[in-house]
Design a protein around this motif. Structure first.
Motif, PDB file in Angstrom:
ATOM      1  N   TRP A   5       5.102  29.572   2.822  1.00  0.00           N
ATOM      2  CA  TRP A   5       5.445  28.164   2.633  1.00  0.00           C
ATOM      3  C   TRP A   5       4.468  27.263   3.389  1.00  0.00           C
ATOM      4  O   TRP A   5       4.764  26.752   4.475  1.00  0.00           O
ATOM      5  CB  TRP A   5       6.871  27.901   3.076  1.00  0.00           C
ATOM      6  N   GLU A   6       3.314  27.076   2.798  1.00  0.00           N
ATOM      7  CA  GLU A   6       2.327  26.150   3.347  1.00  0.00           C
ATOM      8  C   GLU A   6       1.346  25.779   2.246  1.00  0.00           C
ATOM      9  O   GLU A   6       1.330  26.386   1.176  1.00  0.00           O
ATOM     10  CB  GLU A   6       1.585  26.771   4.540  1.00  0.00           C
ATOM     11  N   ASP A 182      10.165  26.994  13.334  1.00  0.00           N
ATOM     12  CA  ASP A 182       9.599  27.595  12.133  1.00  0.00           C
ATOM     13  C   ASP A 182      10.658  28.211  11.227  1.00  0.00           C
ATOM     14  O   ASP A 182      10.319  28.810  10.197  1.00  0.00           O
ATOM     15  CB  ASP A 182       8.565  28.659  12.505  1.00  0.00           C
ATOM     16  N   LYS A 185      10.373  25.678   7.014  1.00  0.00           N
ATOM     17  CA  LYS A 185       9.077  25.061   6.772  1.00  0.00           C
ATOM     18  C   LYS A 185       9.311  23.696   6.135  1.00  0.00           C
ATOM     19  O   LYS A 185      10.253  23.503   5.357  1.00  0.00           O
ATOM     20  CB  LYS A 185       8.230  25.939   5.857  1.00  0.00           C
ATOM     21  N   ASP A 203       4.163  21.524   7.070  1.00  0.00           N
ATOM     22  CA  ASP A 203       3.494  22.773   6.718  1.00  0.00           C
ATOM     23  C   ASP A 203       2.794  22.688   5.372  1.00  0.00           C
ATOM     24  O   ASP A 203       1.864  23.460   5.105  1.00  0.00           O
ATOM     25  CB  ASP A 203       4.517  23.913   6.668  1.00  0.00           C
ATOM     26  N   GLY A 204       3.249  21.768   4.529  1.00  0.00           N
ATOM     27  CA  GLY A 204       2.660  21.681   3.209  1.00  0.00           C
ATOM     28  C   GLY A 204       2.958  20.356   2.542  1.00  0.00           C
ATOM     29  O   GLY A 204       3.604  19.469   3.106  1.00  0.00           O
ATOM     30  N   TYR A 221      -5.727  18.215   2.745  1.00  0.00           N
ATOM     31  CA  TYR A 221      -4.806  19.073   3.485  1.00  0.00           C
ATOM     32  C   TYR A 221      -5.558  20.052   4.382  1.00  0.00           C
ATOM     33  O   TYR A 221      -5.261  20.177   5.584  1.00  0.00           O
ATOM     34  CB  TYR A 221      -3.914  19.832   2.509  1.00  0.00           C
ATOM     35  N   LYS A 225      -5.639  20.245   8.521  1.00  0.00           N
ATOM     36  CA  LYS A 225      -5.154  21.419   9.238  1.00  0.00           C
ATOM     37  C   LYS A 225      -6.258  22.053  10.093  1.00  0.00           C
ATOM     38  O   LYS A 225      -5.959  22.697  11.113  1.00  0.00           O
ATOM     39  CB  LYS A 225      -4.609  22.451   8.243  1.00  0.00           C
TER      40      LYS A 225
END
Length: 304
Positions: A5-6, A182, A185, A203-204, A221, A225
């Motif tokens: 999940w990112e 965590d 997410k 996370d996304g 993105y 990051k």
């Protein structure tokens, strides 16, 4: 396939022919463009996918075709937006049978469920399937807020693993991260808060304009990051007028016009939606034209 999940996950549009049939050829063009840009998953059946206008068989066809196209390289996630718990459970079952690897779930449609009913709904569906689930929290558009207390009640369902945060309150990302770490997410679901959300720990990004501009979205993105904030901000500033087309009742029409401009889609929508007309059409086309004309040269980002 487990879902990591990112990353950027497009809420992909459904392509139609001029005679209102599924345009699977152009759909494949777009899916391959997303994959080439480096998206981490594909989400079918959301508002952008015009899911409320699709027949049961059309939804199945789209899942099966997407699974075929991706060839197991990235997961296919199905949005569930049903009026009944029974219908949601059946939709989850069909998604798995057709090869989907995860679910994104809205609260019950039409009926404004209270907190107890909403939690019970999510838990019933989660307990009916092994597929991992992202809860979609969008009280502005759908009328039900999934609060942090409600999310905590759902943590006994191991397959509830992520939340798409679309309250427009960016501090909610910090609240979720501070409370759950965590265990959940967090994805931003608001294009105009995409970069800000990543900086705040998301996370996304479940994105919309990515449907027309996949490389730029993923580059923002990944640069963010990787700590390359100035480069990400520069691209994002160029992108913002386009991203604002997503925060609009005609977001489907807007984004499909942008897909035409980048040659990975068509303008066709399904009634009652209709193509944009008059001054609004000219306004949107001007934004898209200016965006395409000034499209930035991207740094190498895929290996970040």
């Amino acid at each position: 396939m487990q879902i990591n999940w990112e990353g950027v996950m497009p809420a992909i549009t459904t392509k139609f022919t001029s005679d209102d049939q599924l345009d699977l050829e152009m759909f494949e063009v777009n899916v391959k463009a997303q994959m080439d840009a480096g998206v981490s998953a594909l989400i079918l059946g959301g508002t952008l996918g015009e899911a409320s206008t699709l027949s049961f068989e059309e939804k199945k066809t789209l899942i099966i075709e997407t699974v075929r196209i991706v060839e197991g390289k990235i997961p296919v996630i199905i949005n569930i937006a049903e009026q009944t718990t029974k219908g949601a459970i059946e939709a989850a079952q069909v998604a798995k049978e057709c090869g989907a690897k995860g679910l994104m779930m809205l609260p019950p449609m039409r009926y404004k469920a209270n907190s107890y009913e909403t939690v019970t709904y999510f838990r019933a569906v989660a307990n009916s399937t092994e597929l991992p689930i992202m809860i979609y929290n969008n009280p502005i558009d759908y009328g039900i807020e999934v609060t942090l207390d409600m999310l905590e009640e759902l943590l006994d369902c191991d397959n509830i693993q992520a939340v798409k945060e679309s309250t427009r309150d960016i501090s909610n990302i910090t609240r979720i991260k501070s409370r759950f770490g965590d265990r959940l997410k967090v994805f931003t679901g608001v294009d105009t808060l995409g970069l800000e959300s990543v900086f705040m720990g998301a996370d996304g990004w479940v994105a919309g304009l990515v449907c027309a501009f996949p490389a730029e979205t993923v580059a923002i993105y990944k640069l963010a990051k990787a700590g390359r904030a100035e480069e990400a901000i520069a691209i994002y500033r160029w992108f913002l007028p386009l991203l604002e087309l997503d925060i609009n009742p005609q977001l489907v029409q807007n984004i499909k016009l942008a897909e035409v401009a980048t040659k990975i889609g068509t303008e066709n929508v399904r009634a009652p939606r209709l193509p944009l007309q008059g001054n609004e059409r000219e306004r949107v086309l001007k934004i898209i034209k200016e965006g395409v004309a000034t499209r930035p040269v991207l740094p190498e980002y895929k290996s970040l």
